[in-house]
Design a protein around this motif. Structure first.
Motif, PDB file in Angstrom:
ATOM      1  N   THR A  17      54.955  71.654  30.122  1.00 51.93           N
ATOM      2  CA  THR A  17      53.483  70.929  29.987  1.00 51.93           C
ATOM      3  C   THR A  17      52.817  71.843  28.903  1.00 51.93           C
ATOM      4  O   THR A  17      53.329  72.926  28.477  1.00 51.93           O
ATOM      5  CB  THR A  17      52.793  71.306  31.446  1.00 51.93           C
ATOM      6  N   ASN A  74      47.542  71.122  33.281  1.00 52.96           N
ATOM      7  CA  ASN A  74      48.784  70.467  34.160  1.00 52.96           C
ATOM      8  C   ASN A  74      48.878  69.094  34.263  1.00 52.96           C
ATOM      9  O   ASN A  74      49.659  68.453  35.007  1.00 52.96           O
ATOM     10  CB  ASN A  74      48.465  70.918  35.596  1.00 52.96           C
ATOM     11  N   ASN A  75      47.917  68.355  33.626  1.00 51.43           N
ATOM     12  CA  ASN A  75      47.793  66.787  33.481  1.00 51.43           C
ATOM     13  C   ASN A  75      48.711  65.989  32.859  1.00 51.43           C
ATOM     14  O   ASN A  75      49.026  64.852  32.667  1.00 51.43           O
ATOM     15  CB  ASN A  75      46.489  66.464  32.890  1.00 51.43           C
ATOM     16  N   MET A 103      52.379  67.012  32.752  1.00 50.25           N
ATOM     17  CA  MET A 103      53.960  67.507  32.955  1.00 50.25           C
ATOM     18  C   MET A 103      54.980  66.566  32.828  1.00 50.25           C
ATOM     19  O   MET A 103      54.742  65.509  33.203  1.00 50.25           O
ATOM     20  CB  MET A 103      53.887  68.115  34.295  1.00 50.25           C
ATOM     21  N   ARG A 104      56.002  66.946  31.861  1.00 45.17           N
ATOM     22  CA  ARG A 104      57.042  66.047  31.809  1.00 45.17           C
ATOM     23  C   ARG A 104      58.122  66.625  32.477  1.00 45.17           C
ATOM     24  O   ARG A 104      58.755  67.790  32.100  1.00 45.17           O
ATOM     25  CB  ARG A 104      57.236  65.779  30.103  1.00 45.17           C
ATOM     26  N   PHE A 105      58.878  65.680  33.102  1.00 50.14           N
ATOM     27  CA  PHE A 105      60.199  66.493  33.751  1.00 50.14           C
ATOM     28  C   PHE A 105      61.415  65.813  33.219  1.00 50.14           C
ATOM     29  O   PHE A 105      61.538  64.625  32.757  1.00 50.14           O
ATOM     30  CB  PHE A 105      60.051  65.490  35.290  1.00 50.14           C
ATOM     31  N   TYR A 111      43.419  69.978  41.958  1.00 47.36           N
ATOM     32  CA  TYR A 111      44.446  69.098  41.299  1.00 47.36           C
ATOM     33  C   TYR A 111      44.974  68.354  42.247  1.00 47.36           C
ATOM     34  O   TYR A 111      45.793  69.158  43.078  1.00 47.36           O
ATOM     35  CB  TYR A 111      44.746  69.677  40.000  1.00 47.36           C
ATOM     36  N   TYR A 123      47.923  65.172  42.580  1.00 48.44           N
ATOM     37  CA  TYR A 123      48.917  64.189  41.669  1.00 48.44           C
ATOM     38  C   TYR A 123      49.706  63.217  42.491  1.00 48.44           C
ATOM     39  O   TYR A 123      49.992  63.613  43.597  1.00 48.44           O
ATOM     40  CB  TYR A 123      49.844  64.836  40.724  1.00 48.44           C
ATOM     41  N   TYR A 125      53.346  61.185  41.983  1.00 43.14           N
ATOM     42  CA  TYR A 125      54.655  60.719  41.001  1.00 43.14           C
ATOM     43  C   TYR A 125      55.321  59.853  41.767  1.00 43.14           C
ATOM     44  O   TYR A 125      55.368  59.892  42.918  1.00 43.14           O
ATOM     45  CB  TYR A 125      55.419  61.984  41.031  1.00 43.14           C
ATOM     46  N   GLY A 137      63.778  61.970  36.171  1.00 38.55           N
ATOM     47  CA  GLY A 137      62.915  62.925  36.537  1.00 38.55           C
ATOM     48  C   GLY A 137      61.731  62.169  37.176  1.00 38.55           C
ATOM     49  O   GLY A 137      61.504  60.838  37.352  1.00 38.55           O
ATOM     50  N   LEU A 138      60.530  62.994  37.670  1.00 42.95           N
ATOM     51  CA  LEU A 138      59.584  62.407  38.236  1.00 42.95           C
ATOM     52  C   LEU A 138      58.464  61.786  37.294  1.00 42.95           C
ATOM     53  O   LEU A 138      58.341  62.583  36.211  1.00 42.95           O
ATOM     54  CB  LEU A 138      58.804  63.427  38.873  1.00 42.95           C
ATOM     55  N   LEU A 194      54.741  60.783  36.326  1.00 48.24           N
ATOM     56  CA  LEU A 194      53.146  60.606  36.915  1.00 48.24           C
ATOM     57  C   LEU A 194      52.478  59.288  36.930  1.00 48.24           C
ATOM     58  O   LEU A 194      52.654  58.616  35.909  1.00 48.24           O
ATOM     59  CB  LEU A 194      52.333  61.501  36.214  1.00 48.24           C
ATOM     60  N   TYR A 211      46.228  60.955  38.614  1.00 51.07           N
ATOM     61  CA  TYR A 211      46.102  62.349  39.013  1.00 51.07           C
ATOM     62  C   TYR A 211      44.669  62.452  39.154  1.00 51.07           C
ATOM     63  O   TYR A 211      43.915  61.532  38.589  1.00 51.07           O
ATOM     64  CB  TYR A 211      46.530  63.369  38.108  1.00 51.07           C
ATOM     65  N   ASN A 219      49.278  78.006  33.205  1.00 50.20           N
ATOM     66  CA  ASN A 219      49.385  76.829  34.154  1.00 50.20           C
ATOM     67  C   ASN A 219      49.745  77.046  35.618  1.00 50.20           C
ATOM     68  O   ASN A 219      50.369  77.778  35.605  1.00 50.20           O
ATOM     69  CB  ASN A 219      50.423  75.730  33.583  1.00 50.20           C
ATOM     70  N   GLN A 220      49.000  76.634  36.517  1.00 47.81           N
ATOM     71  CA  GLN A 220      49.526  76.894  38.072  1.00 47.81           C
ATOM     72  C   GLN A 220      50.445  75.766  38.362  1.00 47.81           C
ATOM     73  O   GLN A 220      50.452  74.761  38.105  1.00 47.81           O
ATOM     74  CB  GLN A 220      48.252  76.612  38.557  1.00 47.81           C
ATOM     75  N   GLN A 269      52.609  73.384  40.637  1.00 45.42           N
ATOM     76  CA  GLN A 269      52.160  72.337  41.507  1.00 45.42           C
ATOM     77  C   GLN A 269      53.217  72.649  42.926  1.00 45.42           C
ATOM     78  O   GLN A 269      54.218  72.871  42.846  1.00 45.42           O
ATOM     79  CB  GLN A 269      52.554  70.929  40.905  1.00 45.42           C
TER      80      GLN A 269
END
Lengths: 113, 116
Positions: A94, A98-99, A101-103, B31, B33, B35, B42-43, B45, B48, B102-103, B105
């Motif tokens: 990221t 946090n907006n 995020m790429r997995f 925040y 989200y 997914y 992967g996930l 988004l 959000y 960054n926190q 999730q």
């Protein structure tokens, strides 16, 4: 924009042997990087995170990862695999929030007795 | 401490039906989200929210709607279910990022949705 490539879709190790799950990233900004683990029919659980502090990051359950900027890598390691480590592992990148995020696509770890 | 709770855990829908996936968190996270996770992927988004009354599109928002009337709840609505929406849906929450800190999730256990 950022992206993540997990180099192995499946890794199989024997119990007690080392684990290496590979992750390369691409980011236009200084990235934050995470490893999550997903057990069957469960949500994702954070293993560890890198956020521009120490490049060697220690996480839960004996896992650690090293941030290598020159190689754009963030590989996950564990010295000795346990049967309970069998799961799906996701590398995540990221930017400064946090907006976005790429997995990665995930690496399935199998541990043989 | 329950964390992030998703309901239902499983659901089968017919094409064209509508439904709402529920998500609630008790950690007072700003925040939240949604997914979707497809096999071997992967996930991705969907939507959000950075706080009550504020929502924004993610990478794959088409066919979905969200609302955020309270800090705790973040429901996801499918108006006209399509087979392409068969997936596992995860809700997550976090504190806002602090600069580059960054926190992480926190994730719910997922809702497995099949559309036939």
């Amino acid at each position: 924009a950022q992206s993540v490539t997990q180099l192995d879709s499946h890794v199989s190790v024997s119990e007690g042997t080392p684990v290496l799950l590979r992750c390369n990233y691409s980011s236009s900004y200084s990235p934050s990087l995470f490893w999550y683990v997903q057990h069957p029919n469960k949500g994702l659980q954070l293993l560890l995170k890198y956020t521009s502090a120490a490049t060697l990051v220690k996480g839960i359950n004996g896992f650690e990862a090293e941030f290598k900027k020159s190689e754009t890598s963030f590989h996950l390691t564990k010295p000795s695999a346990h049967m309970s480590d069998a799961a799906e592992y996701f590398c995540v990148v990221t930017a400064y929030n946090n907006n976005d995020m790429r997995f990665g696509a995930g690496t399935r770890l199998t541990v043989k007795p | 401490n329950a964390g992030v709770t998703q309901t239902p855990k499983f659901r089968i829908l017919k094409i064209g039906q509508s439904m709402t996936l529920q998500c609630t968190q008790d950690m007072n996270h700003n925040y939240m989200y949604w997914y979707r996770q497809d096999p071997g992927m992967g996930l991705k988004l969907i939507y959000y929210s950075v706080g009550a009354g504020i929502t924004d599109k993610g990478e794959v928002p088409n066919g979905y709607n969200v609302s955020r009337s309270t800090t705790e709840d973040f429901p996801l609505r499918l108006e006209l279910a399509a087979p392409s929406q068969t997936s596992v849906y995860f809700c997550a929450s976090s504190h806002p990022g602090q600069g580059t800190q960054n926190q992480p999730q926190h994730f719910g256990d997922g809702t497995r949705l099949s559309i036939l």
